[in-house]
Design a protein around this motif. Structure first.
Motif, PDB file in Angstrom:
ATOM      1  N   SER A  70      43.437  64.407 -31.886  1.00  0.00           N
ATOM      2  CA  SER A  70      43.585  63.253 -30.993  1.00  0.00           C
ATOM      3  C   SER A  70      42.766  62.068 -31.498  1.00  0.00           C
ATOM      4  CB  SER A  70      43.149  63.631 -29.576  1.00  0.00           C
ATOM      5  OG  SER A  70      41.764  63.919 -29.539  1.00  0.00           O
ATOM      6  N   TYR A  90      42.722  58.682 -26.486  1.00  0.00           N
ATOM      7  CA  TYR A  90      41.729  59.724 -26.781  1.00  0.00           C
ATOM      8  C   TYR A  90      41.257  60.405 -25.501  1.00  0.00           C
ATOM      9  CZ  TYR A  90      37.604  61.995 -28.695  1.00  0.00           C
ATOM     10  OH  TYR A  90      36.676  62.931 -29.064  1.00  0.00           O
ATOM     11  N   SER A 126      43.937  62.551 -23.659  1.00  0.00           N
ATOM     12  CA  SER A 126      44.112  63.886 -24.226  1.00  0.00           C
ATOM     13  C   SER A 126      43.001  64.815 -23.758  1.00  0.00           C
ATOM     14  CB  SER A 126      44.143  63.817 -25.758  1.00  0.00           C
ATOM     15  OG  SER A 126      42.906  63.344 -26.266  1.00  0.00           O
TER      16      SER A 126
END
Length: 341
Positions: free
Chosen positions: A61, A89, A92
């Motif tokens: 990610s 980011y 995720s």
């Protein structure tokens, strides 16, 4: 999130969040290892593999969020690009945490899990009842809590003595790992950096190259954690595991002679001038981290001298504590290692 926070205030806020994250992670990790120690070894391996998978997903990610933004060699990085990368980011991370919570709720309802977690309850409750009756007959009911505390302390120390080599093995693994990764390895850049030569692709930019080394480490760590499933890579003798753990010290000088980019004068020569050789070194570093750690964590709860379910739970907590201590010591020593570059 805090638009008006700047400077020291914002830094302090972030540090508090990091400390809270570390404390809660350590607490839950210890609990999970304690539970897994009551199960067959393959389930401890599954827990460790799950940690490896989580590391791979986080690293992946990170690369995807970096690719969502613009190149670091482009001076004008717009605010929207930065916000988009950060949003992807942390989104995720939220989805992974949610999936873990759902998985936990499913696991605790499985008959297999409930059987192993409750297996020792009758034995423990009977033992406590018998001890209470003896204390009552002797007229020493007030001393019972103290006696139980002393007994538990003595039992804990006995288990620690039995696990001394296991504690060293796991602790030293993460001391070496955290001394180098990521404090030193994040300074290692591609020998084909576009800042110095405009040839090459996006991969050789610092943000993608460093993010890729995180991904490579986590994939290698995950592979290492999976290796004990194969009998060819299974070692049960703790003395050999301790030796392998100690041999990882050789990675310290090897990483220091890679292409470390610093603002001042380098103290070590650049002898590894190949990105491929650096990636091979990183692969060996990460695989041995996961492999040796998994072997030690799987073997510790199943020593012949560890018999009761309560002792197995102690083993899980002790080994988790040794892992955390190794991380703490390694993280502290990373400042010294970084000063050597």
């Amino acid at each position: 999130m805090i638009p008006d926070a700047e400077g020291i205030s914002y830094f302090s806020f972030i540090m508090v969040l990091i400390v809270l994250t570390g404390v809660t992670t350590s607490f839950y990790q210890s609990s999970v290892f304690s539970e897994a120690s009551r199960l067959p070894p393959v389930y401890m391996q599954a827990v460790l593999s799950g940690q490896g998978v989580a590391g791979v997903i986080v690293a992946l990610s990170s690369i995807l969020s970096a690719l969502a933004g613009k190149s670091t060699v482009e001076i004008d990085m717009d605010k929207d690009s930065i916000n988009r990368s950060a949003f992807l980011y942390f989104l995720s991370a939220f989805l992974i945490t949610l999936a873990a919570l759902i998985g936990r709720l499913i696991v605790i309802r499985l008959p297999f899990y409930q059987y192993h977690m409750n297996a020792s309850k009758p034995e423990n409750s009977l033992s406590i009842t018998e001890e209470a009756e003896v204390e009552a007959e002797d007229g020493a009911e007030e001393a019972q809590p103290l006696l139980l505390h002393e007994e538990n302390s003595a039992r804990l120390w006995a288990v620690v003595c039995k696990l001394s080599l296991f504690i060293f093995t796991v602790g030293f693994i993460f001391i070496i790992t955290l001394m180098l990764f990521p404090s030193v390895t994040s300074l290692i850049k591609s020998v084909r950096r576009r800042e110095e030569s405009h040839t090459g692709g996006r991969f050789f930019d610092d943000d993608i190259f460093v993010a890729f080394h995180f991904l490579l480490f986590n994939i290698g760590d995950w592979v290492g954690r999976m290796m004990p499933l194969c009998k060819w890579f299974t070692i049960t003798q703790i003395h050999w595991l301790a030796v392998l753990s100690a041999l990882r010290t050789v990675f310290i000088p090897l990483f220091l002679i890679c292409n470390i980019v610093v603002t001042g004068q380098r103290k070590w020569p650049v002898l590894i001038q190949s990105d491929f050789a650096y990636f091979v070194l990183m692969w060996l570093f990460s695989v041995t981290n996961g492999w040796i750690c998994s072997l030690a964590m799987m073997a510790a709860p199943h020593l012949k001298s560890i018999q009761t379910a309560k002792e197995k739970s102690m083993v899980g907590s002790i080994m988790s504590f040794s892992l955390v201590v190794g991380l703490a010591i390694g993280g502290s020593l990373s400042f010294a290692v970084r000063s050597w570059v």
